[in-house]
Design a protein around this motif. Structure first.
Motif, short mmCIF file in Angstrom:
data_model
loop_
_atom_site.label_atom_id
_atom_site.label_comp_id
_atom_site.label_asym_id
_atom_site.label_seq_id
_atom_site.Cartn_x
_atom_site.Cartn_y
_atom_site.Cartn_z
N LEU A 132 -2.21 25.02 20.98
CA LEU A 132 -1.95 24.45 22.29
C LEU A 132 -2.57 23.07 22.41
CD1 LEU A 132 -2.53 27.56 24.59
CD2 LEU A 132 -0.34 26.49 24.04
N CYS A 133 -3.78 22.93 21.90
CA CYS A 133 -4.45 21.63 21.96
C CYS A 133 -3.65 20.57 21.22
CB CYS A 133 -5.85 21.74 21.37
SG CYS A 133 -6.82 20.22 21.51
N GLU A 134 -3.19 20.90 20.02
CA GLU A 134 -2.39 19.95 19.24
C GLU A 134 -1.09 19.61 19.96
OE1 GLU A 134 -1.82 21.49 15.26
OE2 GLU A 134 -3.34 20.07 14.55
N SER A 135 -0.43 20.62 20.49
CA SER A 135 0.85 20.41 21.15
C SER A 135 0.72 19.55 22.39
CB SER A 135 1.47 21.77 21.51
OG SER A 135 2.65 21.61 22.26
N PHE A 136 -0.27 19.86 23.23
CA PHE A 136 -0.40 19.11 24.47
C PHE A 136 -0.97 17.71 24.25
CE2 PHE A 136 -0.16 23.43 26.38
CZ PHE A 136 0.95 23.19 27.17
N THR A 137 -1.80 17.57 23.24
CA THR A 137 -2.29 16.23 22.92
C THR A 137 -1.12 15.31 22.56
OG1 THR A 137 -4.42 17.07 22.15
CG2 THR A 137 -3.77 14.90 21.37
N ALA A 138 -0.15 15.86 21.83
CA ALA A 138 1.04 15.08 21.48
C ALA A 138 1.85 14.70 22.71
CB ALA A 138 1.90 15.86 20.49
N GLN A 139 1.67 15.45 23.81
CA GLN A 139 2.38 15.17 25.06
C GLN A 139 1.53 14.34 26.02
OE1 GLN A 139 4.25 18.84 26.73
NE2 GLN A 139 3.62 19.83 24.80
N ASP A 140 0.39 13.83 25.52
CA ASP A 140 -0.55 13.07 26.35
C ASP A 140 -1.13 13.91 27.49
OD1 ASP A 140 -0.39 10.68 24.88
OD2 ASP A 140 1.43 10.09 25.93
N ILE A 141 -1.30 15.20 27.22
CA ILE A 141 -1.94 16.11 28.17
C ILE A 141 -3.23 16.62 27.54
CG2 ILE A 141 -1.75 18.31 29.39
CD1 ILE A 141 1.27 17.88 29.49
N VAL A 142 -4.32 16.51 28.26
CA VAL A 142 -5.61 16.97 27.76
C VAL A 142 -5.68 18.49 27.88
CG1 VAL A 142 -8.11 16.91 28.07
CG2 VAL A 142 -6.76 14.82 28.37
N PHE A 143 -5.92 19.16 26.77
CA PHE A 143 -6.12 20.62 26.77
C PHE A 143 -7.56 20.86 26.38
CE2 PHE A 143 -6.31 24.81 24.87
CZ PHE A 143 -5.57 25.58 25.76
N GLU A 144 -8.34 21.44 27.30
CA GLU A 144 -9.78 21.58 27.07
C GLU A 144 -10.24 23.00 27.38
OE1 GLU A 144 -13.91 19.15 28.11
OE2 GLU A 144 -12.02 18.61 29.11
N THR A 145 -11.04 23.57 26.48
CA THR A 145 -11.60 24.89 26.70
C THR A 145 -13.08 24.78 27.05
OG1 THR A 145 -12.18 25.23 24.36
CG2 THR A 145 -9.97 25.92 25.07
N PHE A 146 -13.58 25.76 27.79
CA PHE A 146 -14.95 25.73 28.29
C PHE A 146 -15.64 27.06 28.01
CE2 PHE A 146 -12.57 22.61 30.56
CZ PHE A 146 -13.45 21.58 30.88
N ASP A 147 -16.98 27.05 28.10
CA ASP A 147 -17.74 28.28 27.89
C ASP A 147 -17.64 29.16 29.12
OD1 ASP A 147 -19.33 27.11 29.81
OD2 ASP A 147 -21.04 26.80 28.49
N GLY A 148 -18.14 30.39 28.99
CA GLY A 148 -18.15 31.29 30.13
C GLY A 148 -17.90 32.74 29.81
N ARG A 149 -17.35 33.02 28.63
CA ARG A 149 -17.04 34.40 28.27
C ARG A 149 -18.24 35.11 27.64
NH1 ARG A 149 -14.30 38.77 29.63
NH2 ARG A 149 -13.42 39.94 27.91
N VAL A 150 -19.05 34.34 26.91
CA VAL A 150 -20.23 34.90 26.25
C VAL A 150 -21.43 34.01 26.52
CG1 VAL A 150 -18.91 36.03 24.41
CG2 VAL A 150 -19.68 33.68 24.10
N LEU A 151 -22.60 34.52 26.23
CA LEU A 151 -23.83 33.75 26.39
C LEU A 151 -24.05 32.79 25.23
CD1 LEU A 151 -26.24 36.62 27.50
CD2 LEU A 151 -25.52 34.70 28.93
N PHE A 152 -23.76 33.28 24.03
CA PHE A 152 -24.03 32.52 22.82
C PHE A 152 -22.74 32.33 22.05
CE2 PHE A 152 -27.49 35.65 23.61
CZ PHE A 152 -28.41 34.77 24.15
N GLU A 153 -22.31 31.10 21.89
CA GLU A 153 -21.11 30.85 21.10
C GLU A 153 -21.29 31.45 19.71
OE1 GLU A 153 -18.20 29.47 21.99
OE2 GLU A 153 -18.97 29.42 24.04
N PRO A 154 -20.36 32.29 19.25
CA PRO A 154 -20.54 32.98 17.97
C PRO A 154 -20.86 32.04 16.81
CG PRO A 154 -18.73 33.95 19.17
CD PRO A 154 -19.15 32.75 19.96
#
Length: 468
Positions: A107-129
C-alpha cells in the motif's frame, strides 16, 4: 489536506497515534473496511467486532465526526475514498499478523506513486517486535529473558483524545453496518452472550479503572480462582483496540507505585501478550504448525467428528471443571485463563487430540480471540510451543478443581445437570447452544469419556515412544 484514518483493530479515540497525527493536517475521514480478513473470522469474534465498530461509530458521532464503512480489498477501498475526498494522506495503526506487514508495504508503494502519503503508527503493542532482540541479534524464544530485556523500558505516556477532529466539507457515502450481518452465525446465542459483554472504549476504561482501584491489589492471589472476579478483564478490549496496551501499562505502573502487590503480576501478563506478538512476527509458524518441529510426527487425533472431541466441544466430557469451562465460553464468549489451560490440557493430553482442533474451536467461540495469544497458549499447554510446560506434564482436572475451586462455586455456576435448582448461568448454556445438540438441563450428567488416570497413562505412553 484531508487524511483518511483507516481503523483496524484500534477502535478507540484515546491514545491513538494515527488519529492524533491526522488531526494536525486538516480534515479527517475515519473509515473501517470489511475485507477478506474480517470475513474469515470465527463466529464469535466477528460478532463481537461488529459491536465494537458500532460503539466506535457512536463515539465518533458524539465527537462531531462519523465513521465511513466500506467493503472490499483495502487497496481498492482506500483508493476510491482518496479520489472521492481528495485525500492526500492515509493513516493507520501498524498491524503484525504475518499477512499484514507485506500488505502495508504494498500500500505504501502504491500510494506513494499516487502522491499520497501512507503512514503507519504504533499502538497495537508496547514493544515493536523488531526492537527487541537477543545479544546475538536474533529474536527471543524464551519468555523470562525476553521479559527481563523489556520490563524496564520507558513507555511513552498515553495520548489524550484530540480536542477536535476536523471534518470535511462533504462526507463520502457509507455502507450500513446492519447490512453486513456480522452476527448471523451466532444465531440464538447472540442474545445470551450479549448479556456478558460491554463493548466500546468507555466500557474498557471503566473496567480498567475499577480493576486498578480494587482487584489489582490481590491479583497475584485471586487471578487463578475462576469463581471470583479476580482478573483484569482486559483481553477482550485489547483484542479490538478499545483500549491500548500503553494505557494498561501505565495504569499498572501507577498501581505498583501505590504499593499494590498484584500490579507486578499484571504488568508481567501484559508482557506475555507482547511475547506472543514477538513470536508471531519472527516465527509465524507459531500460528499454523508445531513450533517445535519434532512434534510434527506425533500421533495426535484430528477427526473432529470423533465422539470424544464432540463431547469436549459440548462440555460433556464428564469432567466437571473441563465442562464448566467449555460452557462458560459458550455463554459469555470468554473463559477463565486457569480453566483455559486445564481444558486445553485435557484435549491434547487425556484425549491425545491435535492442539489445532482446540485452537480452531476457540477461534470460533471466544470473543477475546487473539491469533498470537491463542496459538501460543495452545502450544504452551500441548508441549509443542515456546516456553512450553514440560511436555510430560498432564494437568489433573480434579486436583486443579480441589485447589482452585474447592467449594465447587465455579462448577456449579456453569453445570446445571444434577442440581435441583441450577442458577441462571448454568441454564443459559441450553439457551445458547444449537438445538441440534439435543441437550437439556434435565439430562443426567455424563460419565467421563475417558478416566483421568487412563488418559494420563495413555499420554505418557505416547510420549515415551518419542524423542523430544
Amino acid at each position: 489536506m484531508t487524511t483518511l484514518l483507516w481503523f483496524r483493530r484500534d477502535l478507540r479515540l484515546s491514545d491513538h497515534s494515527a488519529l492524533t497525527a491526522a488531526c494536525k493536517h486538516g480534515p479527517v475521514v475515519p473509515v473501517f473496511i470489511r475485507d477478506a480478513g474480517l470475513d474469515a473470522l470465527g463466529t464469535a469474534p466477528k460478532w463481537r467486532l461488529g459491536l465494537s465498530v458500532a460503539a466506535l461509530a457512536e463515539t465518533l458521532d458524539a465527537a462531531g465526526s462519523r465513521l465511513i464503512l466500506r467493503s472490499g480489498a483495502p487497496a481498492e477501498v482506500l483508493s476510491a475514498l482518496a479520489r472521492e475526498t481528495g485525500a492526500t494522506r492515509i493513516h493507520c495503526v501498524r498491524a503484525y499478523h504475518p499477512e499484514e506487514p507485506s500488505l502495508d508495504f504494498e500500500l505504501c508503494e502504491s500510494f506513494t506513486a499516487q502522491d499520497i502519503v501512507f503512514e503507519t503508527f504504533d499502538g497495537r503493542v508496547l514493544f515493536e517486535p523488531d526492537s527487541v532482540e537477543t545479544k546475538s541479534g536474533g529474536p527471543y524464544k524464551v519468555f523470562s529473558p525476553y521479559w527481563k530485556s523489556v520490563k524496564s523500558r520507558d513507555i511513552a505516556a498515553p495520548l489524550k483524545v484530540p480536542s477536535e477532529i476536523p471534518t470535511p466539507a462533504d462526507w463520502p457515502d457509507t455502507e450500513n453496518l446492519d447490512d453486513w450481518a456480522l452476527g448471523r452465525g451466532m444465531q440464538r446465542g447472540a442474545e445470551v452472550v450479549l448479556g456478558h459483554t460491554s463493548p466500546g472504549e468507555t466500557a474498557a476504561q471503566d473496567r480498567l479503572a475499577a480493576f486498578i482501584d480494587d482487584a489489582v491489589a490481590d491479583y497475584h492471589k485471586r487471578r487463578d480462582l475462576p469463581a471470583v472476579d479476580g482478573t483484569s478483564g482486559m483481553s477482550e478490549y485489547l483484542t479490538y483496540g478499545e483500549i491500548s496496551p500503553r494505557q494498561c501499562w501505565h495504569a499498572g505502573l501507577r498501581a505498583r507505585e501505590e504499593g499494590k502487590r498484584g500490579a507486578e503480576d499484571f504488568l508481567r501478563e501484559l508482557g506475555w501478550r507482547e511475547f506472543a506478538y514477538h513470536l508471531m512476527v519472527h516465527m509465524p509458524r507459531l500460528l499454523t504448525g508445531n513450533w517445535r518441529e519434532k512434534w510434527d510426527g506425533f500421533p495426535w487425533k484430528d477427526d473432529e467428528r470423533a465422539a470424544e472431541i464432540k463431547a469436549w466441544k459440548q462440555g460433556r466430557t464428564g469432567i466437571p471443571l473441563v465442562d464448566a469451562g467449555m460452557r462458560e465460553m459458550y455463554v459469555t464468549g470468554r473463559m477463565h485463563n486457569r480453566v483455559r489451560m486445564i481444558t486445553a490440557s485435557y484435549l491434547t493430553k487425556h484425549l491425545l487430540t491435535d492442539w489445532k482442533v482446540g485452537l480452531r474451536w476457540f477461534e470460533d467461540c471466544l470473543t477475546d480471540w487473539d491469533p498470537a495469544s491463542n496459538a501460543m497458549g495452545w502450544q504452551w499447554v500441548a508441549g509443542s510451543g515456546p516456553d512450553a510446560s514440560p511436555y510430560f506434564r498432564v494437568f489433573n482436572p480434579e486436583t486443579q478443581r480441589e485447589k482452585f475451586d474447592p467449594d465447587g462455586a465455579y462448577v456449579n455456576r456453569w453445570i446445571a445437570e444434577g442440581q435441583s435448582d441450577p442458577p441462571d448461568t448454568a441454564l443459559a448454556y441450553f439457551e445458547a447452544i444449537p438445538k441440534r445438540w439435543n441437550m437439556s438441563p434435565d439430562d443426567p450428567y455424563p460419565e467421563p469419556v475417558v478416566a483421568l488416570d487412563e488418559g494420563r497413562q495413555r499420554a505418557l505412553d505416547a510420549y515415551s515412544n518419542r524423542s523430544f
